[in-house]
Scaffold this active site. Structure first.
Site, short mmCIF file in Angstrom:
data_model
loop_
_atom_site.label_atom_id
_atom_site.label_comp_id
_atom_site.label_asym_id
_atom_site.label_seq_id
_atom_site.Cartn_x
_atom_site.Cartn_y
_atom_site.Cartn_z
N ASN A 182 45.86 38.63 41.73
CA ASN A 182 44.51 38.84 41.25
C ASN A 182 44.14 40.29 41.55
OD1 ASN A 182 41.78 38.86 40.74
ND2 ASN A 182 41.22 37.47 42.41
N TRP A 183 44.18 41.10 40.51
CA TRP A 183 43.96 42.54 40.72
C TRP A 183 42.49 42.86 40.98
CZ3 TRP A 183 47.33 45.33 36.40
CH2 TRP A 183 48.68 44.98 36.60
N LYS A 184 41.61 41.90 40.71
CA LYS A 184 40.17 42.13 40.87
C LYS A 184 39.73 43.40 40.10
CE LYS A 184 40.32 39.57 45.13
NZ LYS A 184 39.76 39.30 46.44
N HIS A 209 36.26 31.98 41.08
CA HIS A 209 36.60 32.76 42.27
C HIS A 209 35.35 32.91 43.14
CE1 HIS A 209 37.80 36.00 44.90
NE2 HIS A 209 39.04 35.69 44.61
N GLU A 235 40.88 28.98 48.50
CA GLU A 235 40.66 30.31 49.06
C GLU A 235 39.49 30.28 50.03
OE1 GLU A 235 42.52 33.48 46.37
OE2 GLU A 235 40.47 33.18 45.70
N GLY A 282 40.30 39.14 51.72
CA GLY A 282 40.14 40.58 51.91
C GLY A 282 39.77 40.97 53.34
N SER A 309 44.17 36.87 52.16
CA SER A 309 45.00 37.73 53.03
C SER A 309 46.44 37.24 53.15
CB SER A 309 44.36 37.87 54.42
OG SER A 309 43.08 38.46 54.31
N GLY A 335 45.37 38.79 46.41
CA GLY A 335 44.47 39.88 46.05
C GLY A 335 45.08 41.22 46.43
N GLY A 336 44.68 41.74 47.57
CA GLY A 336 45.09 43.07 48.01
C GLY A 336 46.58 43.34 47.89
#
Ligand code: PGA
Length: 251
Positions: free
Chosen positions: A9-11, A96, A168, A174, A214, A235-236
């Site tokens: 998920n590049w957000k 999300h 999540e 994050g 994370s 994510g990150g």
């Protein structure tokens, strides 16, 4: 048998050229990942068309991160499921926690969005998860159960073939704080029980349930070793092809 999946998920990260470059790197490195593992990248709307070009003919599937709750018309700034399909996207993330928290996404809106997405032929990654207050108050099972029921109980066993659930915990997104493998496993098992109560044991058993929050190469192995954790929504760590692929190699 349910599929293992790792979805990035590049957000709201990367420019279009940066996203195209990242997609190319993911495709290149995806050759190292066992063929049975599903790989998905969820890009910003602006990146879908050019990234679709990069992914054409590869094993990496394209996802959006959201869609409109209306089919078409005078809804300035929104992006419809039909538009997503026309880019080459096969998936969309829905619900999300960042959308629930900052953009007023609620369960009833999500029912409409899931309905539209499935009708358009998109597959859905539906996110659920408790926030820190809810976990500290011991309400995490109830919150996740209610979110899951409120949306998915509107659908059928047939629809579930095109739905993946992502657990999540908001406090782990994050923040660098990962749920322990045990904390994640017990919620995943709970989600599967909630699905079984409505759709039967077989459908519950066949549904892919991802963990997100994370997740990184250093903790993915332990998480994915749990019986009810079928992969990750990343994510990150999805912004670096090496880390994303490292996670996908952790089954
Ligand atoms: P994170 O995000 O891996 O950066 O914690 C996960 C997500 O929100 O999908």
């Amino acid at each position: 048998m349910r599929k293992n999946i790792v979805a990035g998920n590049w957000k709201m990260n990367t420019t279009v050229p940066e996203g195209v470059q990242l997609a190319k790197e993911v495709v290149e490195k995806s050759k190292e990942v066992p063929a049975e593992v599903g790989l998905i990248v969820a890009t910003p709307f602006t990146h879908l068309c050019p990234v679709a070009e990069v992914l054409k003919g590869t094993r990496v599937e394209l996802s959006a991160q959201n869609c409109a709750d209306k089919e078409k018309g005078a809804y300035t700034g929104e992006v419809s499921v039909g538009m997503l399909v026309s880019t080459g996207a096969k998936w969309t993330i829905l619900g999300h926690s960042e959308r629930r928290q900052y953009y007023g996404e609620n369960d009833s809106k999500l029912v409409d969005k899931v309905q539209l997405a499935l009708a358009a032929g998109l597959k859905v990654i539906l996110c659920v998860g408790e926030n820190l207050d809810e976990r500290e108050a011991g309400k995490h099972f109830d919150v996740v159960k209610t979110q899951t029921e409120n949306v998915l109980y509107h659908f059928t066993a047939e629809d579930m073939k095109n739905i993946v659930v992502a657990y999540e915990p908001v406090w782990a997104i994050g923040t660098g704080k990962t749920a322990t493998a045990e904390q994640a496993q017990e919620i995943h098992a709970c989600i599967r029980k909630v699905l079984a109560a409505k759709f039967g044991a077989q459908v519950a058993d066949d549904t892919t349930i991802l963990y997100g929050g994370s997740c990184k190469p250093s903790n993915a192995k332990e998480l994915f070793a749990q019986p009810d954790i079928d992969g990750g929504l990343i994510g990150g760590a999805a912004l670096k092809a090496d880390d994303f692929i490292g996670i996908a190699m952790s089954f």
